[in-house]
Structures are given as C-alpha cells and as structure tokens.
Scaffold this motif. Structure first.
Motif, PDB file in Angstrom:
ATOM      1  N   UNK A   1      21.463  50.244  47.579  1.00 49.41           N
ATOM      2  CA  UNK A   1      22.743  50.500  46.929  1.00 49.41           C
ATOM      3  C   UNK A   1      23.887  50.387  47.938  1.00 49.41           C
ATOM      4  N   UNK A   2      25.074  50.229  47.404  1.00 49.57           N
ATOM      5  CA  UNK A   2      26.247  50.128  48.269  1.00 49.57           C
ATOM      6  C   UNK A   2      27.201  51.283  47.988  1.00 49.57           C
ATOM      7  N   UNK A   3      28.049  51.576  48.962  1.00 53.06           N
ATOM      8  CA  UNK A   3      29.061  52.600  48.753  1.00 53.06           C
ATOM      9  C   UNK A   3      30.161  52.456  49.797  1.00 53.06           C
ATOM     10  N   UNK A   4      31.283  53.092  49.521  1.00 52.64           N
ATOM     11  CA  UNK A   4      32.419  53.104  50.435  1.00 52.64           C
ATOM     12  C   UNK A   4      32.836  54.536  50.709  1.00 52.64           C
TER      13      UNK A   4
ATOM     14  N   UNK B   1      44.798  54.835  56.005  1.00 48.44           N
ATOM     15  CA  UNK B   1      43.444  54.822  55.451  1.00 48.44           C
ATOM     16  C   UNK B   1      42.500  53.948  56.262  1.00 48.44           C
ATOM     17  N   UNK B   2      41.249  54.397  56.363  1.00 48.20           N
ATOM     18  CA  UNK B   2      40.226  53.622  57.065  1.00 48.20           C
ATOM     19  C   UNK B   2      38.952  53.736  56.239  1.00 48.20           C
ATOM     20  N   UNK B   3      38.471  52.623  55.718  1.00 47.74           N
ATOM     21  CA  UNK B   3      37.326  52.618  54.821  1.00 47.74           C
ATOM     22  C   UNK B   3      36.070  52.149  55.550  1.00 47.74           C
ATOM     23  N   UNK B   4      34.955  52.824  55.276  1.00 51.79           N
ATOM     24  CA  UNK B   4      33.657  52.434  55.828  1.00 51.79           C
ATOM     25  C   UNK B   4      32.754  52.036  54.675  1.00 51.79           C
ATOM     26  N   UNK B   5      32.215  50.822  54.729  1.00 50.93           N
ATOM     27  CA  UNK B   5      31.353  50.334  53.662  1.00 50.93           C
ATOM     28  C   UNK B   5      29.923  50.124  54.117  1.00 50.93           C
ATOM     29  N   UNK B   6      29.002  50.457  53.202  1.00 55.06           N
ATOM     30  CA  UNK B   6      27.590  50.150  53.399  1.00 55.06           C
ATOM     31  C   UNK B   6      27.230  49.178  52.279  1.00 55.06           C
ATOM     32  N   UNK B   7      26.900  47.953  52.616  1.00 59.23           N
ATOM     33  CA  UNK B   7      26.637  46.934  51.591  1.00 59.23           C
ATOM     34  C   UNK B   7      25.263  47.098  50.965  1.00 59.23           C
ATOM     35  N   UNK B   8      24.273  47.430  51.776  1.00 61.24           N
ATOM     36  CA  UNK B   8      22.901  47.586  51.288  1.00 61.24           C
ATOM     37  C   UNK B   8      22.261  48.733  52.081  1.00 61.24           C
ATOM     38  N   UNK B   9      22.370  49.932  51.530  1.00 62.07           N
ATOM     39  CA  UNK B   9      21.960  51.125  52.275  1.00 62.07           C
ATOM     40  C   UNK B   9      20.474  51.124  52.624  1.00 62.07           C
ATOM     41  N   UNK B  10      20.179  51.668  53.817  1.00 55.01           N
ATOM     42  CA  UNK B  10      18.804  51.799  54.297  1.00 55.01           C
ATOM     43  C   UNK B  10      18.557  53.246  54.698  1.00 55.01           C
ATOM     44  N   UNK B  11      17.314  53.724  54.629  1.00 53.53           N
ATOM     45  CA  UNK B  11      17.017  55.117  55.024  1.00 53.53           C
ATOM     46  C   UNK B  11      17.504  55.452  56.429  1.00 53.53           C
ATOM     47  N   UNK B  12      17.552  54.449  57.337  1.00 53.80           N
ATOM     48  CA  UNK B  12      18.018  54.688  58.708  1.00 53.80           C
ATOM     49  C   UNK B  12      19.507  55.039  58.759  1.00 53.80           C
ATOM     50  N   UNK B  13      20.211  54.847  57.644  1.00 55.83           N
ATOM     51  CA  UNK B  13      21.625  55.190  57.588  1.00 55.83           C
ATOM     52  C   UNK B  13      21.869  56.609  57.065  1.00 55.83           C
ATOM     53  N   UNK B  14      20.798  57.342  56.817  1.00 59.01           N
ATOM     54  CA  UNK B  14      20.921  58.757  56.501  1.00 59.01           C
ATOM     55  C   UNK B  14      21.502  59.468  57.717  1.00 59.01           C
ATOM     56  N   UNK B  15      22.645  60.129  57.514  1.00 61.96           N
ATOM     57  CA  UNK B  15      23.352  60.708  58.642  1.00 61.96           C
ATOM     58  C   UNK B  15      24.549  61.500  58.130  1.00 61.96           C
ATOM     59  N   UNK B  16      25.250  62.143  59.055  1.00 62.29           N
ATOM     60  CA  UNK B  16      26.556  62.728  58.755  1.00 62.29           C
ATOM     61  C   UNK B  16      27.607  61.808  59.369  1.00 62.29           C
ATOM     62  N   UNK B  17      28.562  61.392  58.560  1.00 58.33           N
ATOM     63  CA  UNK B  17      29.590  60.461  59.008  1.00 58.33           C
ATOM     64  C   UNK B  17      30.912  61.198  59.183  1.00 58.33           C
ATOM     65  N   UNK B  18      31.502  61.020  60.360  1.00 57.77           N
ATOM     66  CA  UNK B  18      32.796  61.614  60.649  1.00 57.77           C
ATOM     67  C   UNK B  18      33.827  60.524  60.892  1.00 57.77           C
TER      68      UNK B  18
END
Lengths: 114, 112
Positions: free
Chosen positions: B17-20, B73-90
């Motif tokens: 899945x993707x998200x911003x 504004x500063x946007x961060x996108x994940x195009x195709x999420x992977x389990x390795x991207x499980x994290x806390x984002x600051x």
C-alpha cells in the motif's frame, strides 16, 4: 559521511549523582554538536549545543565539552533528578550532499534512581 | 503558534500500500527534514529540504519520496510499503543546518 558513536547505551545513577555521556565523530569538518533529550513517547528536544570554536558550554546543571583534536564531545549532568530520566542523543553536523546534515548517535537511556 | 505538526499520528498499512505523511511548520524555517527512529538506532535522516522546491537524499532514502511545494509543508511518500518501513517517523525544521531542529510529535507507522 559522518559517523557518530555514543556510549554508554544505558546508564543508571542515583539521584543527586552526576551522569556523563560520551560521543565520538569522524568528520573533522563537523562544527556543530547538539544534544537532544527524548522522554518516553515524546519528540526529541534540544537541551544544549556547542559549536567548534568553543571548548565548553554550561547551562545550569548540564554542560557539554568538546575536544576537536580527539574528535569527541561529552554531556555532563550534575545533581541528577528523576525528571532527567530519558533517552539522550548526541549529534554532529557532517557535510553530505548539498548541505550539512546532523548525524545522530544511537542514544543513551538514562535512568535516575530515587 | 503550533510549531511543527504531523499527520497522521498513527497508521497501519498492508505490504504494497501507499501513503503520504504530512509535515507542517509555522516558524518560517527554510530547512525541513524527515527522520525515522528505530529501537537502538537513533534518528536516521531519510530526506531533507533546504528551501521551497528543493529536496535531497539523506542516509536512508530508498523506498521514500518527498516534495516541498510550499515552504511550510514537507511531504513524505511511501509508494509501496514494506514491513522494513515499520518505524516512528519524525519531521523537523530549522532556520539553518547549524541551528536547533524543532521536531514534530511523530507518526507511528506499522506495515503488516
């Protein structure tokens, strides 16, 4: 790029004692060294910083020392209190890409025992 | 004066899945950053921006894209999420690269 190593990873002290956290960096051109405190579930917040033209800086119970020759800097907390319990991160401003960026150490979990 | 804000605060995604993630600051800072925080690894820089319309790669940029169409504004996108991207984002912002960085409250992302 910059590499920052932080020690120790965990530190327990008795209330009222002093705590010291040490960091080393690799990029001799780094010139800005902040320290951040992060309480559980909260965002990191700056507690003190030092620039390369200064050897020591103090703010009430906290102080930072910088040894440019040895490429290491340290955080000193005196008269520790329970509210000092948190994770502390050091950082150094290495040059990478188009601008200087902060590289963070891996953190020190400080626990102040009452 | 809200400082730095992030939305959402929590999100669970399925692999692929993707998200911003959205970061906003009201301090008129030129510099903005996205970090990820994983246990025992401190804060690692994903991407950063030195001004409106600019972006640059940090230490761990793979799998992420960013945009800075407006200064605040500063946007961060994940195009195709992977389990390795499980994290806390600051997200963070600063006046310059050698000044205090102000952090947002963080986004906890879980990728199943």
């Amino acid at each position: 790029g910059e590499n920052v190593e932080q020690h120790p990873s965990t530190l327990s002290v008795q209330e009222g004692d002093s705590a010291v956290i040490k960091c080393t960096y690799s990029d001799s051109a780094s010139n800005y060294f902040p320290w951040y405190k992060q309480e559980l579930g909260k965002r990191p917040q700056l507690i003190i910083d030092i620039r390369s033209n200064v050897g020591e800086k103090k703010d009430q119970r906290i102080a930072v020392t910088l040894n440019k020759t040895a490429k290491h800097f340290s955080l000193h907390i005196t008269e520790t209190q329970p509210e000092d319990s948190a994770v502390y991160f050091c950082a150094a401003s290495g040059l990478g890409g188009s601008a200087r960026q902060l590289t963070f150490g891996s953190g020190t979990q400080l626990t102040v025992l009452p | 004066n809200a400082g730095v804000t992030q939305t959402p605060k929590f999100r669970v995604l399925k692999t692929g899945q993707s998200m911003t993630l959205l970061c906003a600051q009201d301090m008129n800072h030129e510099y903005m950053y996205w970090y990820r925080q994983d246990p025992g690894m401190g804060l690692r820089l994903i991407h950063y921006s030195v001004g409106e319309g600019t972006t640059a790669k940090g230490e761990v940029p793979d799998g992420y894209n960013v945009s800075r169409l407006k200064k605040q504004n500063f946007l961060l996108g994940l195009e195709s999420a992977a389990p390795s991207q499980t994290s806390v984002y600051f997200c963070a912002s600063s006046y310059s690269s050698l000044n205090e960085q102000f952090f947002g409250p963080g986004t906890r992302l879980t990728v199943l």
